[in-house]
Design an enzyme around this catalytic site. Structure first.
Site, PDB file in Angstrom:
ATOM      1  N   HIS A 167      16.491  10.197 111.049  1.00  0.00           N
ATOM      2  CA  HIS A 167      17.472   9.117 111.216  1.00  0.00           C
ATOM      3  C   HIS A 167      16.903   7.868 110.555  1.00  0.00           C
ATOM      4  CE1 HIS A 167      20.769   6.881 113.178  1.00  0.00           C
ATOM      5  NE2 HIS A 167      19.886   5.901 113.198  1.00  0.00           N
ATOM      6  N   CYS A 168      17.626   7.363 109.569  1.00  0.00           N
ATOM      7  CA  CYS A 168      17.151   6.216 108.790  1.00  0.00           C
ATOM      8  C   CYS A 168      17.917   4.964 109.203  1.00  0.00           C
ATOM      9  CB  CYS A 168      17.328   6.477 107.291  1.00  0.00           C
ATOM     10  SG  CYS A 168      16.691   5.143 106.258  1.00  0.00           S
TER      11      CYS A 168
END
Length: 387
Positions: A167-168
């Site tokens: 998850h960025c």
């Protein structure tokens, strides 16, 4: 009170579980926490705006007019890849329906049997064979499904994502099966853009320093100094991130698998997804088919609403006057006698006087002063006795 069932059609994205936000009627899908994404936009757009405002006019005249053109094309490509990564479905897997979840629970109970009290139930896993190697599929207690190979549950978005990488927060979305190639192209193009701007900032300062001196040049171009500082601290992280993902692509491996050590642990299990060839691995990740979304975000579904309808109530009751503001109910109106001269409020509106239907009738004629109600009664009794 009575209830009426109303059926209306809604888009499926309005009822999807998880912690995602949708815009443009479900066409744009992002994570709920996207504050860092706006910072990313600000840094990229702000740095490029300073470069086009301070360096490009001088470099186009004294060096080459293609410098701002190439910078503009590179900037547009970076923004396109960023928006494509941030606004797309990363590969979210739909959750099991109640009937499917019940069936899976029955299968698990039948396979595990009765667990004695006080003992821990066995882990819910399934084994599949991929390239002559056993891969375990884990059960997700939130989505009520056995996750496909390489899928994982994102705790921030609260969804299972196929081929979950990470998850960025910088792009405001998960990076998975459907947007990983765009994420890699974004980091690669951003590295090139940062190096490009940083290089021509130095060239701009050097060319001006020949005639004006180094200190005078810094005083005349404060925007260039700010660009150099931003690019210098951004360059290492962006280039390092691009190099790390280039290494992962060459092995056909995800960030999640690399952190957990799925294919390099104590068991010495080999990666079943690798082709043992760097070119084949890169072609599969970057040039493979584009997978469609399995969510059908803009599909239609029926929703049943239970609407309560209020019944009619007497107008004189206090409850009807309070509910008339929320539920429209038919009311009956009463007619009263015309007001007398110099009278402002009817008697029934006064709080100290009780209103009855008899008071609504016109007043009776007055009795003459010589006669009284008692004498009239005695006279009528005497006439009855005489007859």
């Amino acid at each position: 009170m009575s209830a009426v069932m109303i059926t209306r059609k809604v888009r499926k994205w309005e009822k999807l579980p998880g912690k995602n936000t949708f815009c443009c009627d479900g066409r744009v899908m992002m994570a709920r926490q996207k504050g860092v994404f706006y910072l990313t936009l600000f840094l990229i757009i702000g740095t490029c705006a300073l470069f086009f405002a301070f360096e490009c006019p001088y470099l186009a005249v004294h060096l080459s007019p293609t410098i701002p053109v190439f910078a503009a094309l590179l900037f547009l490509f970076v923004m396109a890849m960023l928006l494509r990564t941030s606004f797309s479905d990363p590969g979210v897997l739909p959750r099991a329906l109640p009937e499917e979840a019940t069936f899976i629970e029955m299968e698990i109970e039948a396979a595990n049997g009765n667990v004695p009290a006080g003992q821990r139930p066995p882990p819910r896993i399934r084994n599949v064979q991929i390239n002559n190697q056993i891969v375990k599929l884990k059960y997700c207690y939130t989505c009520k499904i056995f996750r496909p190979p390489r899928a994982s549950h994102c705790s921030i978005c609260d969804n299972c994502v196929d081929r979950f990488d990470h998850h960025c927060p910088w792009v405001g979305n998960c990076v998975g099966k459907r947007n990983y190639r765009y994420f890699y192209l974004f980091t690669l193009s951003l590295s090139l853009l940062t190096i490009y701007i940083f290089t021509f900032d130095i060239v701009h300062v050097v060319m001006r320093s020949v005639n004006n001196g180094f200190l005078n040049t810094l005083k005349e171009t404060p925007g260039t100094v700010l660009e150099v500082l931003v690019c210098f601290f951004t360059l290492w992280s962006v280039v390092g991130l691009t190099g790390f993902h280039t290494y992962l692509i060459s092995l056909n491996q995800t960030t999640n698998e690399d952190i957990k050590g799925s294919w390099s642990g104590k068991n010495r299990v080999q990666n079943p997804y690798s082709h043992k060839n760097i070119i084949k691995n890169c072609c599969e990740v970057l040039c493979g088919p584009t997978y469609p979304s399995v969510l059908d975000r803009r599909g239609l579904m029926q929703e049943d609403l239970l609407v309560s309808a209020a019944s009619t109530a007497p107008a004189s009751s206090p409850s009807s006057s309070s509910s008339s503001s929320t539920n429209p109910v038919p009311q009956t109106t009463k007619t009263t006698a015309p007001l007398l001269p110099n009278e402002h409020t009817p008697d029934e509106a006064k709080p100290s006087i009780a209103v009855s239907p008899k008071e609504e009738l016109p007043p009776a004629p007055k009795v003459p002063p010589l006669a009284s109600p008692e004498t009239d009664v005695e006279t009528s009794i005497a006439k009855d006795k005489a007859h």
